[in-house]
Motif scaffolding. Structure first.
Motif, mmCIF file in Angstrom:
data_model
loop_
_atom_site.group_PDB
_atom_site.id
_atom_site.type_symbol
_atom_site.label_atom_id
_atom_site.label_comp_id
_atom_site.label_asym_id
_atom_site.label_seq_id
_atom_site.Cartn_x
_atom_site.Cartn_y
_atom_site.Cartn_z
ATOM 1 N N VAL A 100 0.858 -1.193 0.000
ATOM 2 C CA VAL A 100 0.000 0.000 0.000
ATOM 3 C C VAL A 100 0.889 1.235 0.000
ATOM 4 O O VAL A 100 2.051 1.177 0.411
ATOM 5 C CB VAL A 100 -0.935 0.026 1.228
ATOM 6 C CG1 VAL A 100 -1.850 -1.183 1.236
ATOM 7 C CG2 VAL A 100 -0.140 0.108 2.520
ATOM 8 N N PRO A 101 0.364 2.389 -0.429
ATOM 9 C CA PRO A 101 1.156 3.620 -0.356
ATOM 10 C C PRO A 101 1.415 4.038 1.087
ATOM 11 O O PRO A 101 0.671 3.662 2.002
ATOM 12 C CB PRO A 101 0.278 4.650 -1.080
ATOM 13 C CG PRO A 101 -0.713 3.853 -1.856
ATOM 14 C CD PRO A 101 -0.922 2.588 -1.104
ATOM 15 N N ASP A 102 2.463 4.822 1.287
ATOM 16 C CA ASP A 102 2.768 5.352 2.611
ATOM 17 C C ASP A 102 1.571 6.060 3.235
ATOM 18 O O ASP A 102 1.305 5.951 4.436
ATOM 19 C CB ASP A 102 3.945 6.337 2.527
ATOM 20 C CG ASP A 102 5.285 5.626 2.647
ATOM 21 O OD1 ASP A 102 5.306 4.514 3.183
ATOM 22 O OD2 ASP A 102 6.295 6.186 2.202
ATOM 23 N N ALA A 103 0.833 6.806 2.403
ATOM 24 C CA ALA A 103 -0.270 7.621 2.909
ATOM 25 C C ALA A 103 -1.416 6.793 3.461
ATOM 26 O O ALA A 103 -2.278 7.325 4.175
ATOM 27 C CB ALA A 103 -0.787 8.533 1.801
ATOM 28 N N ALA A 104 -1.452 5.500 3.161
ATOM 29 C CA ALA A 104 -2.574 4.677 3.618
ATOM 30 C C ALA A 104 -2.445 4.286 5.084
ATOM 31 O O ALA A 104 -3.441 3.871 5.695
ATOM 32 C CB ALA A 104 -2.680 3.421 2.754
ATOM 33 N N VAL A 105 -1.266 4.406 5.643
ATOM 34 C CA VAL A 105 -1.039 3.973 7.026
ATOM 35 C C VAL A 105 -0.954 5.194 7.925
ATOM 36 O O VAL A 105 -0.207 6.135 7.646
ATOM 37 C CB VAL A 105 0.243 3.121 7.137
ATOM 38 C CG1 VAL A 105 0.486 2.702 8.571
ATOM 39 C CG2 VAL A 105 0.112 1.891 6.241
ATOM 40 N N HIS A 106 -1.720 5.168 9.006
ATOM 41 C CA HIS A 106 -1.767 6.273 9.957
ATOM 42 C C HIS A 106 -1.238 5.815 11.312
ATOM 43 O O HIS A 106 -1.480 4.673 11.732
ATOM 44 C CB HIS A 106 -3.205 6.790 10.107
ATOM 45 C CG HIS A 106 -3.874 7.124 8.809
ATOM 46 N ND1 HIS A 106 -3.834 8.381 8.245
ATOM 47 C CD2 HIS A 106 -4.576 6.346 7.936
ATOM 48 C CE1 HIS A 106 -4.507 8.376 7.101
ATOM 49 N NE2 HIS A 106 -4.957 7.147 6.889
ATOM 50 N N ASP A 107 -0.525 6.711 11.978
ATOM 51 C CA ASP A 107 0.012 6.418 13.314
ATOM 52 C C ASP A 107 0.860 5.157 13.331
ATOM 53 O O ASP A 107 0.945 4.455 14.337
ATOM 54 C CB ASP A 107 -1.121 6.285 14.333
ATOM 55 C CG ASP A 107 -1.952 7.554 14.443
ATOM 56 O OD1 ASP A 107 -1.370 8.651 14.280
ATOM 57 O OD2 ASP A 107 -3.170 7.443 14.662
ATOM 58 N N GLY A 108 1.456 4.843 12.203
ATOM 59 C CA GLY A 108 2.397 3.729 12.143
ATOM 60 C C GLY A 108 1.805 2.369 11.901
ATOM 61 O O GLY A 108 2.403 1.524 11.233
ATOM 62 N N THR A 109 0.567 2.107 12.412
ATOM 63 C CA THR A 109 0.013 0.750 12.303
ATOM 64 C C THR A 109 -1.484 0.721 12.002
ATOM 65 O O THR A 109 -2.122 -0.324 12.151
ATOM 66 C CB THR A 109 0.258 -0.019 13.619
ATOM 67 O OG1 THR A 109 -0.380 0.678 14.696
ATOM 68 C CG2 THR A 109 1.737 -0.182 13.902
ATOM 69 N N VAL A 110 -2.072 1.830 11.576
ATOM 70 C CA VAL A 110 -3.534 1.888 11.388
ATOM 71 C C VAL A 110 -3.855 2.189 9.926
ATOM 72 O O VAL A 110 -3.258 3.091 9.323
ATOM 73 C CB VAL A 110 -4.171 2.964 12.292
ATOM 74 C CG1 VAL A 110 -5.665 3.096 11.991
ATOM 75 C CG2 VAL A 110 -3.947 2.618 13.752
ATOM 76 N N VAL A 111 -4.809 1.430 9.371
ATOM 77 C CA VAL A 111 -5.359 1.745 8.052
ATOM 78 C C VAL A 111 -6.881 1.794 8.188
ATOM 79 O O VAL A 111 -7.475 1.205 9.110
ATOM 80 C CB VAL A 111 -4.958 0.710 6.984
ATOM 81 C CG1 VAL A 111 -3.459 0.651 6.820
ATOM 82 C CG2 VAL A 111 -5.531 -0.672 7.308
ATOM 83 N N TRP A 112 -7.500 2.522 7.259
ATOM 84 C CA TRP A 112 -8.956 2.603 7.210
ATOM 85 C C TRP A 112 -9.440 1.847 5.984
ATOM 86 O O TRP A 112 -8.946 2.041 4.884
ATOM 87 C CB TRP A 112 -9.420 4.050 7.167
ATOM 88 C CG TRP A 112 -9.143 4.777 8.451
ATOM 89 C CD1 TRP A 112 -8.077 5.555 8.742
ATOM 90 C CD2 TRP A 112 -9.946 4.748 9.630
ATOM 91 N NE1 TRP A 112 -8.142 6.037 10.022
ATOM 92 C CE2 TRP A 112 -9.296 5.558 10.603
ATOM 93 C CE3 TRP A 112 -11.156 4.133 9.979
ATOM 94 C CZ2 TRP A 112 -9.805 5.747 11.878
ATOM 95 C CZ3 TRP A 112 -11.671 4.340 11.249
ATOM 96 C CH2 TRP A 112 -11.000 5.138 12.190
#
Length: 399
Positions: A315-327
């Motif tokens: 996945v792109p870098d932008a898809a991961v939030h706070d290091g370990t979260v995706v929506w």
């Protein structure tokens, strides 16, 4: 007293009448606005792991050249200077050989004399044997040995062996008067000039082998299982790419890059950083001369390709939030929060090793205040850019 009470009661009655006659407002339902988002479809597959680290280039072979014989330096190779490149067997310096040549000549003379003495003694022993046979022999063995000149013959043989050993030693000293490079190398330091007296304690030069260098790469301990390390469950080490970034903005190459391979693991873990030392060997670090060499002491970045990892989603870098979260966009176009495991990062992409299933629609658009259950609308990025009439549902993105 009656009149004020009547007035008050009349006012209350009028207020009640007016309240009952007020118009009733109809409550309108608020329509929920779906946030447009872009997604990628999770497609787990097997890909080689990638481990990145930094390290320092060190010598795989380094030696200090010291003479084994003493004397005066009569010749020094032009390449014997810091940074000079020398080949295996190349002459680095010569010590005045005349004393050693004379020693060889003298030893050769001694060998010739010893051979002559041995030949004479062999003839004497033969004459003694014949005389012994004429007189009938019959004496005890020790007396027969003396009569047959056995001790004299053994002494002549020992004298020849000693003379030959002296000659071999003289030739070896003469050979050692020439100092040669033991392997292909670059000169790190040199310390002699023509006319200088040297002995066995003199450091003539320090050489670093150029056939192979070694990089000591610092790698997090938890990433070691991703690598193929010889001696630790693997016969062949993981391939590696070693890159030295050059500072400055002048013309010419900005990097020095070489291919290598993992050859081992260091003997301890850094207690401060909790990293292990992975050893990467780089063959032919000097290259063919067309580009800059990779030299000891260089700080480099290393990318290592490890064991194949199944079930990896990119996945792109932008898809991961706070290091370990995706929506993830679930059925009904609602956001769902997922915890994922990030394996490694490569070229702006994150390689996830856990937390997603095949077909999951992972949100890649920036989300200001995402909450679970928020309504979203999947759009096609090709029709949502500037100049488009509007975003259209990307039906094909739905699982």
């Amino acid at each position: 007293m009656v009149l004020p009470v009547a007035i008050i009661l009349g006012g209350v009655a009028i207020a009640a009448l007016l309240f009952s006659m007020r118009p009733h407002a109809e409550q309108a339902e608020v329509e929920e606005v779906a946030t447009p988002v872009e997604v990628v479809i999770a497609e787990p597959r097997t890909v080689p792991a990638r481990v990145e680290g930094t390290g320092t280039v060190v010598a795989d072979a380094q030696v200090v050249i010291t003479p084994q014989v003493g004397g005066r330096i009569v010749e020094v190779a032009p390449e014997l200077r810091p940074g000079g490149i020398v080949a295996r067997g190349q002459v680095l310096a010569r010590i005045d050989p005349r004393d050693y040549q004379l020693a060889v000549t003298q030893a050769e003379s001694q060998v010739a004399q010893a051979r002559l003495n041995l030949a004479l003694e062999q003839q004497r022993a033969e004459v003694a044997r014949r005389e012994w046979e004429l007189v009938g022999g019959g004496e005890p063995a020790d007396e027969a040995s003396l009569a047959l000149r056995g001790p004299q013959l053994a002494a002549a043989e020992q004298a020849l062996a000693a003379a030959e050993a002296t000659l071999a030693s003289a030739k070896l000293s003469l050979e050692r008067s020439v100092l040669r490079a033991p392997f292909d190398a670059v000169v790190l330091q040199e310390g002699v000039d023509v006319g200088q007296m040297v002995g066995q304690a003199t450091q003539v030069a320090t050489l670093v082998g150029t056939e192979r260098l070694r990089v000591e790469v610092q790698v997090p301990v938890e990433e070691l299982p991703l690598l193929e390390i010889p001696g630790l469950g693997a016969d062949v080490g993981s391939p590696a790419r070693v890159v030295q970034n050059l500072a400055g903005g002048g013309a010419g190459p900005r990097t020095v890059a070489r291919d290598g391979a993992v050859v081992g693991l260091g003997g301890q873990i850094d207690p401060a950083t909790r990293t292990a030392t992975v050893l990467v060997a780089v063959e032919d670090p000097l290259g063919d001369g067309a580009d800059l060499p990779l030299l000891p002491g260089a700080f480099v970045e290393v990318e290592m390709s490890g064991r194949p990892q199944p079930g990896v989603t990119v996945v792109p870098d932008a898809a991961v939030h706070d290091g370990t979260v995706v929506w993830v966009v679930a059925d009904g176009d609602r956001l769902v929060r997922r915890e994922v495991t990030v394996g490694w990062r490569q070229d702006g992409q994150l390689y996830l090793t856990g937390g997603l299933e095949a077909g999951d629609r992972v949100v890649t658009s920036p989300l200001s205040l995402p909450v679970a259950g928020m309504a979203v609308r999947v759009i096609d990025p090709e029709t949502s850019g500037p100049g488009a009439d509007g975003a259209t549902d990307r039906a094909e993105a739905r699982p």
